[in-house]
Enzyme design. Structure first.
Site, PDB file in Angstrom:
ATOM      1  N   ASP A  32      62.895  28.858  36.343  1.00  0.00           N
ATOM      2  CA  ASP A  32      61.555  28.552  36.858  1.00  0.00           C
ATOM      3  C   ASP A  32      61.435  27.031  36.982  1.00  0.00           C
ATOM      4  O   ASP A  32      62.056  26.295  36.210  1.00  0.00           O
ATOM      5  CB  ASP A  32      60.466  29.065  35.898  1.00  0.00           C
ATOM      6  CG  ASP A  32      59.183  29.401  36.628  1.00  0.00           C
ATOM      7  OD1 ASP A  32      58.823  30.592  36.685  1.00  0.00           O
ATOM      8  OD2 ASP A  32      58.535  28.472  37.171  1.00  0.00           O
ATOM      9  N   TYR A 143      51.920  33.156  54.706  1.00  0.00           N
ATOM     10  CA  TYR A 143      52.497  33.784  53.519  1.00  0.00           C
ATOM     11  C   TYR A 143      53.194  35.088  53.893  1.00  0.00           C
ATOM     12  O   TYR A 143      54.337  35.352  53.490  1.00  0.00           O
ATOM     13  CB  TYR A 143      51.394  34.063  52.489  1.00  0.00           C
ATOM     14  CG  TYR A 143      51.864  34.879  51.315  1.00  0.00           C
ATOM     15  CD1 TYR A 143      52.622  34.301  50.294  1.00  0.00           C
ATOM     16  CD2 TYR A 143      51.575  36.246  51.222  1.00  0.00           C
ATOM     17  CE1 TYR A 143      53.071  35.052  49.224  1.00  0.00           C
ATOM     18  CE2 TYR A 143      52.014  36.997  50.143  1.00  0.00           C
ATOM     19  CZ  TYR A 143      52.758  36.401  49.154  1.00  0.00           C
ATOM     20  OH  TYR A 143      53.214  37.146  48.099  1.00  0.00           O
ATOM     21  N   ASN A 204      34.237  37.245  49.087  1.00  0.00           N
ATOM     22  CA  ASN A 204      34.409  36.761  50.460  1.00  0.00           C
ATOM     23  C   ASN A 204      34.102  37.899  51.431  1.00  0.00           C
ATOM     24  O   ASN A 204      34.747  38.940  51.374  1.00  0.00           O
ATOM     25  CB  ASN A 204      35.849  36.283  50.698  1.00  0.00           C
ATOM     26  CG  ASN A 204      36.268  35.200  49.715  1.00  0.00           C
ATOM     27  OD1 ASN A 204      35.451  34.389  49.310  1.00  0.00           O
ATOM     28  ND2 ASN A 204      37.532  35.201  49.328  1.00  0.00           N
ATOM     29  N   ARG A 211      41.633  47.417  48.560  1.00  0.00           N
ATOM     30  CA  ARG A 211      43.003  47.103  48.171  1.00  0.00           C
ATOM     31  C   ARG A 211      43.571  48.236  47.322  1.00  0.00           C
ATOM     32  O   ARG A 211      42.839  48.905  46.589  1.00  0.00           O
ATOM     33  CB  ARG A 211      43.046  45.815  47.328  1.00  0.00           C
ATOM     34  CG  ARG A 211      42.645  44.542  48.067  1.00  0.00           C
ATOM     35  CD  ARG A 211      43.705  44.145  49.066  1.00  0.00           C
ATOM     36  NE  ARG A 211      43.418  42.891  49.749  1.00  0.00           N
ATOM     37  CZ  ARG A 211      42.732  42.792  50.887  1.00  0.00           C
ATOM     38  NH1 ARG A 211      42.227  43.861  51.458  1.00  0.00           N
ATOM     39  NH2 ARG A 211      42.564  41.614  51.456  1.00  0.00           N
TER      40      ARG A 211
HETATM   41  C1  UD1 Z   1      47.835  39.316  49.381  1.00  0.00           C
HETATM   42  C2  UD1 Z   1      48.662  40.586  49.509  1.00  0.00           C
HETATM   43  C3  UD1 Z   1      49.290  40.916  48.174  1.00  0.00           C
HETATM   44  C4  UD1 Z   1      50.070  39.707  47.674  1.00  0.00           C
HETATM   45  C5  UD1 Z   1      49.119  38.527  47.541  1.00  0.00           C
HETATM   46  C6  UD1 Z   1      49.860  37.277  47.082  1.00  0.00           C
HETATM   47  C7  UD1 Z   1      47.483  41.893  51.227  1.00  0.00           C
HETATM   48  C8  UD1 Z   1      46.720  43.118  51.512  1.00  0.00           C
HETATM   49  N1  UD1 Z   1      47.812  41.697  49.925  1.00  0.00           N
HETATM   50  O1  UD1 Z   1      46.775  39.605  48.543  1.00  0.00           O
HETATM   51  O2  UD1 Z   1      50.162  42.013  48.309  1.00  0.00           O
HETATM   52  O3  UD1 Z   1      50.580  40.007  46.426  1.00  0.00           O
HETATM   53  O4  UD1 Z   1      48.578  38.270  48.807  1.00  0.00           O
HETATM   54  O5  UD1 Z   1      48.985  36.257  46.764  1.00  0.00           O
HETATM   55  O6  UD1 Z   1      47.807  41.116  52.092  1.00  0.00           O
HETATM   56  N2  UD1 Z   1      38.498  37.419  47.114  1.00  0.00           N
HETATM   57  C9  UD1 Z   1      37.151  37.255  46.869  1.00  0.00           C
HETATM   58  N3  UD1 Z   1      36.765  36.314  45.943  1.00  0.00           N
HETATM   59  C10 UD1 Z   1      37.670  35.527  45.273  1.00  0.00           C
HETATM   60  C11 UD1 Z   1      39.056  35.715  45.550  1.00  0.00           C
HETATM   61  C12 UD1 Z   1      39.432  36.666  46.487  1.00  0.00           C
HETATM   62  O7  UD1 Z   1      36.299  37.928  47.447  1.00  0.00           O
HETATM   63  O8  UD1 Z   1      37.243  34.710  44.435  1.00  0.00           O
HETATM   64  C13 UD1 Z   1      38.893  38.471  48.085  1.00  0.00           C
HETATM   65  C14 UD1 Z   1      39.840  37.992  49.174  1.00  0.00           C
HETATM   66  O9  UD1 Z   1      39.144  37.374  50.245  1.00  0.00           O
HETATM   67  C15 UD1 Z   1      40.530  39.317  49.550  1.00  0.00           C
HETATM   68  C16 UD1 Z   1      40.564  40.083  48.221  1.00  0.00           C
HETATM   69  O10 UD1 Z   1      39.612  39.468  47.370  1.00  0.00           O
HETATM   70  O11 UD1 Z   1      39.732  40.014  50.478  1.00  0.00           O
HETATM   71  C17 UD1 Z   1      41.922  40.018  47.553  1.00  0.00           C
HETATM   72  O12 UD1 Z   1      42.335  38.657  47.552  1.00  0.00           O
HETATM   73  P1  UD1 Z   1      43.607  38.136  46.729  1.00  0.00           P
HETATM   74  O13 UD1 Z   1      43.509  38.579  45.325  1.00  0.00           O
HETATM   75  O14 UD1 Z   1      43.744  36.674  47.008  1.00  0.00           O
HETATM   76  O15 UD1 Z   1      44.811  38.943  47.345  1.00  0.00           O
HETATM   77  P2  UD1 Z   1      45.251  39.298  48.870  1.00  0.00           P
HETATM   78  O16 UD1 Z   1      45.129  38.121  49.741  1.00  0.00           O
HETATM   79  O17 UD1 Z   1      44.619  40.585  49.261  1.00  0.00           O
END
Ligand code: UD1
Length: 319
Positions: A32, A143, A204, A211
């Site tokens: 790492d 990504y 957001n 998910r």
């Molecule tokens: C994406 C991939 C996932 C991968 C990850 C790596 C998809 C469907 N999933 O996750 O497999 O492991 O990237 O980082 O593409 N959100 C909020 N408030 C917050 C933070 C996030 O509403 O404070 C929302 C985001 O806008 C999103 C959801 O939560 O709609 C999930 O976000 P996040 O946990 O960042 O993961 P993904 O982008 O879905």
């Protein structure tokens, strides 16, 4: 006894894989560079693994750590969709150049197999649910492009050089040791940690995005199965790693509210750029060829996660 090399061993997923390997009595080497991994994830592990601080983009270092390894479990990456939107070059360097280095070093060291952390994000804006592996990828974010490129390299190294590779397409992994402190952290790490402290959280968009949130133990088990499954069933292939169920962010918030005794309501912000609306996996291919099955379902995983953040936040607060 086999020697497993875990890249990204100080990260959320890498450290959990290493912990399970140690528990099973396997030999573990880890690498790492602490770009996103954390030293505290290694606290209980460092006495039991051979740890090397180095960057996967350093081919000489990769050659050294691959020497005599039987399996490479490649978790090192710069995760996060929004981080890649901010800085696509750094994501690409770690996720694409780094992965290519891992493969070259693994090929030359004649390791038995490389298992790779791919991502559900590569399905992007395909509207059909559930996502199946035979659908053509449609990545949105840098990504997703970087993770798909890594997967293509995995397949290429199997076809061209005969190096056995298996790609696991993770669907929103969560659980103990996921870093909650960055703006790029996974949503469940952020929400759990903030809600336990009574702090506000922001959803957001309208919160109706969904998910297939996958508890870490399921992902750990998929990796270990992928190392040992028969080559004729898995080599050069890619498998969804998920639960086969989905839940919206609004529903998730309500469950977390109860688990954390939270009083507030979420704030709603704009949609996040690069976001996927719905994500759900068909896991039948992994069930058939890896012998994979989800061990811990969402609500139980969330309960365990809340307990872990509770314990560690108290420990850190009193340290
Ligand atoms: C994406 C991939 C996932 C991968 C990850 C790596 C998809 C469907 N999933 O996750 O497999 O492991 O990237 O980082 O593409 N959100 C909020 N408030 C917050 C933070 C996030 O509403 O404070 C929302 C985001 O806008 C999103 C959801 O939560 O709609 C999930 O976000 P996040 O946990 O960042 O993961 P993904 O982008 O879905």
């Amino acid at each position: 006894m086999a020697l497993y090399l875990v890249t990204g061993v100080a990260g959320f997923i890498g450290s959990n894989i290493a912990r399970e390997l140690v528990r099973r009595g396997e030999r573990v080497r880890g690498i790492d560079n602490f770009s996103t991994g954390k030293r505290h994830n290694l606290e209980d592990l460092s006495a039991h693994i051979d740890f090397v601080e180095a960057d996967i983009r350093n081919i000489a270092a990769m050659r050294e750590v691959c020497a005599s390894a039987d399996y490479v479990i490649h978790q090192a990456a710069i995760p996060s969709v929004p981080r890649s939107v901010e800085d696509p070059i750094t994501s690409n360097e770690a996720n694409v150049d780094g992965t290519l280095n891992v493969l070259v070093a693994a090929r030359d060291a004649k390791v038995k197999r490389v298992v790779y952390a791919s991502s559900s994000s590569l399905y992007g804006d395909i509207p059909t649910l559930p996502k199946r592996e035979d659908m053509a990828p449609s990545p949105i974010s840098p990504y997703a492009v970087s993770k798909l490129t890594g997967e293509y390299y995995m397949r290429s190294f199997y076809r061209v050089y005969g190096l056995e590779t298996v790609s696991l397409r993770y669907f929103n992994v969560f659980g103990p040791h996921q870093d909650p402190t960055s703006m790029y952290s996974g949503v469940l790490a952020i929400f759990t940690s903030r809600m336990l402290r009574g702090e506000p959280v922001t959803i957001n968009g309208d919160g109706e995005q969904s998910r297939d949130f996958t508890y870490i133990d399921n992902v750990v088990s998929a990796n270990l199965l992928a190392c040992l499954a028969p080559a004729e069933q898995v080599a050069g292939r890619y498998f969804n790693t998920a639960t086969g169920h989905r839940i919206t962010l609004n529903q998730t918030f309500e469950i977390l509210k109860k688990l954390t005794n939270y009083n507030g309501n979420p704030k709603y912000g704009p949609d996040r750029s690069g976001d996927v609306k719905h994500s759900l996996a068909d896991i039948s291919l992994a069930q058939k060829h890896l012998g994979y099955k989800p061990l811990v379902m969402f609500e139980e995983g969330l309960r365990r996660t809340v307990e872990w953040y509770k314990a560690t936040q108290v420990a850190h607060a009193s340290a």
